[in-house]
Design a protein around this motif. Structure first.
Motif, PDB file in Angstrom:
ATOM      1  N   TYR A 105      26.883  28.866 -72.326  1.00  0.00           N
ATOM      2  CA  TYR A 105      25.930  28.974 -71.225  1.00  0.00           C
ATOM      3  C   TYR A 105      26.636  29.570 -69.996  1.00  0.00           C
ATOM      4  O   TYR A 105      27.834  29.377 -69.804  1.00  0.00           O
ATOM      5  CB  TYR A 105      25.329  27.618 -70.891  1.00  0.00           C
ATOM      6  CG  TYR A 105      24.168  27.228 -71.794  1.00  0.00           C
ATOM      7  CD1 TYR A 105      22.957  26.798 -71.269  1.00  0.00           C
ATOM      8  CD2 TYR A 105      24.283  27.316 -73.181  1.00  0.00           C
ATOM      9  CE1 TYR A 105      21.888  26.446 -72.087  1.00  0.00           C
ATOM     10  CE2 TYR A 105      23.226  26.984 -74.013  1.00  0.00           C
ATOM     11  CZ  TYR A 105      22.026  26.551 -73.462  1.00  0.00           C
ATOM     12  OH  TYR A 105      20.981  26.214 -74.282  1.00  0.00           O
ATOM     13  N   PHE A 106      25.855  30.271 -69.149  1.00  0.00           N
ATOM     14  CA  PHE A 106      26.416  30.998 -68.007  1.00  0.00           C
ATOM     15  C   PHE A 106      25.671  30.650 -66.718  1.00  0.00           C
ATOM     16  O   PHE A 106      24.443  30.587 -66.712  1.00  0.00           O
ATOM     17  CB  PHE A 106      26.274  32.519 -68.221  1.00  0.00           C
ATOM     18  CG  PHE A 106      27.370  33.134 -69.036  1.00  0.00           C
ATOM     19  CD1 PHE A 106      28.222  34.082 -68.487  1.00  0.00           C
ATOM     20  CD2 PHE A 106      27.556  32.782 -70.365  1.00  0.00           C
ATOM     21  CE1 PHE A 106      29.225  34.667 -69.245  1.00  0.00           C
ATOM     22  CE2 PHE A 106      28.548  33.352 -71.128  1.00  0.00           C
ATOM     23  CZ  PHE A 106      29.393  34.303 -70.562  1.00  0.00           C
ATOM     24  N   GLY A 107      26.412  30.443 -65.632  1.00  0.00           N
ATOM     25  CA  GLY A 107      25.808  30.370 -64.315  1.00  0.00           C
ATOM     26  C   GLY A 107      25.790  28.986 -63.711  1.00  0.00           C
ATOM     27  O   GLY A 107      25.463  27.999 -64.373  1.00  0.00           O
ATOM     28  N   ASP A 108      26.140  28.905 -62.411  1.00  0.00           N
ATOM     29  CA  ASP A 108      26.182  27.635 -61.692  1.00  0.00           C
ATOM     30  C   ASP A 108      24.833  26.923 -61.721  1.00  0.00           C
ATOM     31  O   ASP A 108      24.728  25.752 -62.080  1.00  0.00           O
ATOM     32  CB  ASP A 108      26.587  27.863 -60.234  1.00  0.00           C
ATOM     33  CG  ASP A 108      27.952  28.532 -60.100  1.00  0.00           C
ATOM     34  OD1 ASP A 108      28.624  28.711 -61.130  1.00  0.00           O
ATOM     35  OD2 ASP A 108      28.337  28.872 -58.979  1.00  0.00           O
ATOM     36  N   ARG A 109      23.789  27.631 -61.310  1.00  0.00           N
ATOM     37  CA  ARG A 109      22.465  27.003 -61.241  1.00  0.00           C
ATOM     38  C   ARG A 109      21.943  26.644 -62.619  1.00  0.00           C
ATOM     39  O   ARG A 109      21.323  25.586 -62.807  1.00  0.00           O
ATOM     40  CB  ARG A 109      21.469  27.933 -60.535  1.00  0.00           C
ATOM     41  CG  ARG A 109      21.646  28.030 -59.025  1.00  0.00           C
ATOM     42  CD  ARG A 109      20.568  28.908 -58.422  1.00  0.00           C
ATOM     43  NE  ARG A 109      19.235  28.402 -58.747  1.00  0.00           N
ATOM     44  CZ  ARG A 109      18.123  29.144 -58.705  1.00  0.00           C
ATOM     45  NH1 ARG A 109      18.191  30.432 -58.374  1.00  0.00           N
ATOM     46  NH2 ARG A 109      16.943  28.616 -58.990  1.00  0.00           N
ATOM     47  N   ILE A 110      22.212  27.508 -63.580  1.00  0.00           N
ATOM     48  CA  ILE A 110      21.698  27.264 -64.934  1.00  0.00           C
ATOM     49  C   ILE A 110      22.323  26.014 -65.534  1.00  0.00           C
ATOM     50  O   ILE A 110      21.621  25.130 -66.045  1.00  0.00           O
ATOM     51  CB  ILE A 110      21.925  28.502 -65.819  1.00  0.00           C
ATOM     52  CG1 ILE A 110      20.869  29.555 -65.490  1.00  0.00           C
ATOM     53  CG2 ILE A 110      21.896  28.143 -67.309  1.00  0.00           C
ATOM     54  CD1 ILE A 110      21.062  30.883 -66.153  1.00  0.00           C
ATOM     55  N   VAL A 111      23.632  25.916 -65.477  1.00  0.00           N
ATOM     56  CA  VAL A 111      24.296  24.731 -66.019  1.00  0.00           C
ATOM     57  C   VAL A 111      23.918  23.497 -65.206  1.00  0.00           C
ATOM     58  O   VAL A 111      23.669  22.417 -65.763  1.00  0.00           O
ATOM     59  CB  VAL A 111      25.825  24.928 -66.053  1.00  0.00           C
ATOM     60  CG1 VAL A 111      26.530  23.642 -66.495  1.00  0.00           C
ATOM     61  CG2 VAL A 111      26.190  26.067 -67.011  1.00  0.00           C
ATOM     62  N   GLY A 112      23.844  23.652 -63.878  1.00  0.00           N
ATOM     63  CA  GLY A 112      23.469  22.535 -63.025  1.00  0.00           C
ATOM     64  C   GLY A 112      22.073  22.013 -63.329  1.00  0.00           C
ATOM     65  O   GLY A 112      21.849  20.790 -63.407  1.00  0.00           O
ATOM     66  N   GLU A 113      21.118  22.920 -63.503  1.00  0.00           N
ATOM     67  CA  GLU A 113      19.749  22.495 -63.784  1.00  0.00           C
ATOM     68  C   GLU A 113      19.609  21.938 -65.199  1.00  0.00           C
ATOM     69  O   GLU A 113      18.810  21.021 -65.433  1.00  0.00           O
ATOM     70  CB  GLU A 113      18.777  23.652 -63.551  1.00  0.00           C
ATOM     71  CG  GLU A 113      18.664  24.035 -62.078  1.00  0.00           C
ATOM     72  CD  GLU A 113      17.492  24.941 -61.772  1.00  0.00           C
ATOM     73  OE1 GLU A 113      16.581  25.032 -62.630  1.00  0.00           O
ATOM     74  OE2 GLU A 113      17.494  25.549 -60.687  1.00  0.00           O
ATOM     75  N   LEU A 114      20.378  22.468 -66.140  1.00  0.00           N
ATOM     76  CA  LEU A 114      20.361  21.916 -67.498  1.00  0.00           C
ATOM     77  C   LEU A 114      20.844  20.469 -67.478  1.00  0.00           C
ATOM     78  O   LEU A 114      20.231  19.582 -68.080  1.00  0.00           O
ATOM     79  CB  LEU A 114      21.246  22.760 -68.421  1.00  0.00           C
ATOM     80  CG  LEU A 114      21.380  22.255 -69.862  1.00  0.00           C
ATOM     81  CD1 LEU A 114      20.040  22.307 -70.584  1.00  0.00           C
ATOM     82  CD2 LEU A 114      22.428  23.065 -70.618  1.00  0.00           C
ATOM     83  N   VAL A 115      21.950  20.232 -66.778  1.00  0.00           N
ATOM     84  CA  VAL A 115      22.474  18.866 -66.668  1.00  0.00           C
ATOM     85  C   VAL A 115      21.488  17.976 -65.923  1.00  0.00           C
ATOM     86  O   VAL A 115      21.203  16.848 -66.342  1.00  0.00           O
ATOM     87  CB  VAL A 115      23.846  18.873 -65.954  1.00  0.00           C
ATOM     88  CG1 VAL A 115      24.293  17.444 -65.632  1.00  0.00           C
ATOM     89  CG2 VAL A 115      24.891  19.566 -66.821  1.00  0.00           C
ATOM     90  N   GLY A 116      20.934  18.488 -64.809  1.00  0.00           N
ATOM     91  CA  GLY A 116      20.003  17.699 -64.011  1.00  0.00           C
ATOM     92  C   GLY A 116      18.714  17.363 -64.732  1.00  0.00           C
ATOM     93  O   GLY A 116      18.072  16.340 -64.427  1.00  0.00           O
ATOM     94  N   SER A 117      18.314  18.173 -65.694  1.00  0.00           N
ATOM     95  CA  SER A 117      17.076  17.926 -66.441  1.00  0.00           C
ATOM     96  C   SER A 117      17.183  16.740 -67.393  1.00  0.00           C
ATOM     97  O   SER A 117      16.164  16.255 -67.894  1.00  0.00           O
ATOM     98  CB  SER A 117      16.699  19.173 -67.255  1.00  0.00           C
ATOM     99  OG  SER A 117      17.579  19.327 -68.373  1.00  0.00           O
TER     100      SER A 117
END
Length: 376
Positions: free
Chosen positions: A102-114
């Motif tokens: 997976y790539f990207g600060d927001r992408i990984v952050g939102e995946l974890v936050g979900s």
């Protein structure tokens, strides 16, 4: 009636899987949702190619515990909302054992936050971000973290008498953590942050005011924490406007992408930290293995690169965890296997345990020649 064909297909998949399990073998699916198109498309495709090369190697050897591997991937275009939707679809359609690449600060952050990873009890092994992330369950990095890279750069600069530093970085939610880490590292090393400027995360736009900030403060060196596209845009603008400070980029800058955009004068003297062995130089068992496999692979989707090497490492770690999981396939068993991994891939060690999911501390500093080649 509209749902009937998909139901039949689903039933066929279930029956096929049941037959495979009855025979003692199944296919282990690795899922990837990444920006296969867009600004980071080349790096993301290289990463997935590396994963695939590692899975192919395992399959050619007969798989592990009788099971073989496949990679299923989807394109999110670098958009966090698309990533989450595509990840949910992939989980439903393909039932992967593990996610990767997976790539990207927001992408990984939102995946974890979900909380999707926790709900599905599925691990993410291997990802690329431009921020310092805290340890969270089910998220495993196969590379050194950004703090390690900053420490390596700062240590080198202070050793040669360079103590006034600048920082170019993304303005996302991880910015505060990055600045704190930067200040801590510099204080420990005897350096000082004299200039800092940001760019809009997810873009490669570098306003004139950003470059002006560094001209006004005149740091001796600038640390560039940015994606490949943004790093290239900043370096190009800074050099064309007459900037002379030494430039040190972190590994996410991606030399392959930068060298396609920048000219000889802009590339010369650029330093980049690398968090994997050099894919172009045989310096150990891992680099030789990777080079041999990549060079023999027909029709590689993208050229060999550091990102491809990192994907290969992620794939190798997944294969090793699956081997340690044993013949019974389960996400819980896979996570348990990950949490006990301590493996030397051939000059590159990866190890995890509960509470420690950054698997490597490998960082080396490389210099880019005017022709865009890496010099150790």
């Amino acid at each position: 009636m509209k749902t009937f064909p998909s139901f039949v297909r689903g039933l066929a998949v279930v029956c096929t899987l049941a037959v495979s399990l009855a025979a003692g073998a199944a296919q282990i699916v690795v899922g990837q949702v990444a920006p296969l198109s867009g600004l980071d498309g080349t790096q993301a495709r290289a990463y997935s190619t590396g994963i695939q090369l590692a899975l192919n190697k395992a399959n050619k050897a007969g798989g592990v515990n009788g099971h073989t591997f496949s990679l299923v991937r989807k394109d999110d275009g670098g958009r966090p909302a698309d990533n989450l939707a595509a990840t949910k679809a992939l989980l439903s359609e393909s039932r992967p054992l593990v996610l990767a690449g997976y790539f990207g600060d927001r992408i990984v952050g939102e995946l974890v936050g979900s909380k999707l990873l926790e709900t599905e009890n599925i691990a993410l092994v291997g990802y690329r971000v431009n921020e310092i992330r805290g340890e969270v369950p089910l998220v495993y990095s196969v590379r050194a973290n950004l703090r390690d890279e900053i420490n390596k750069i700062t240590e080198h600069l202070v050793t040669v008498g360079v103590t006034r530093l600048g920082l170019f970085y993304p303005d996302g939610p991880g910015a505060a953590t990055l600045l704190t880490a930067m200040e801590e590292v510099m204080k420990a090393r005897g350096a000082k942050l004299t200039a800092k400027a940001t760019y809009v995360q997810g873009t490669n736009k570098v306003p004139n005011a950003v470059v002006d900030t560094f001209f006004t403060a005149a740091p001796q060196a600038i640390i560039v924490v940015a994606s490949g596209a943004a790093a290239a845009a900043f370096i190009e603008k800074y050099r064309l406007d007459g900037g002379t400070a030494q430039l040190f980029a972190h590994s996410g800058a991606d030399i392959e992408q930068i060298s396609q955009r920048l000219g000889e004068d802009q590339l010369k003297g650029l330093a980049i930290t690398q968090v994997t062995p050099n894919p172009y130089k045989i310096a150990g068992r891992l680099s030789k293995e990777f080079s041999d496999i990549a060079s023999k692979a027909p029709n590689l989707e993208v050229p060999m690169s550091y990102a491809m090497m990192e994907g290969y490492i992620a794939g190798a770690v997944i294969v090793e965890a699956a081997r340690r999981m044993g013949p019974k396939i389960s996400r819980e068993g896979f996570v348990n296997a990950l949490d006990s991994i301590d493996v030397d891939l051939g000059g590159y060690k990866v190890g995890f345990k509960p509470g420690m999911r950054s698997g490597s501390r490998f960082v080396e500093l490389t210099i880019v020649t005017a022709t865009g080649r890496i010099r150790q």
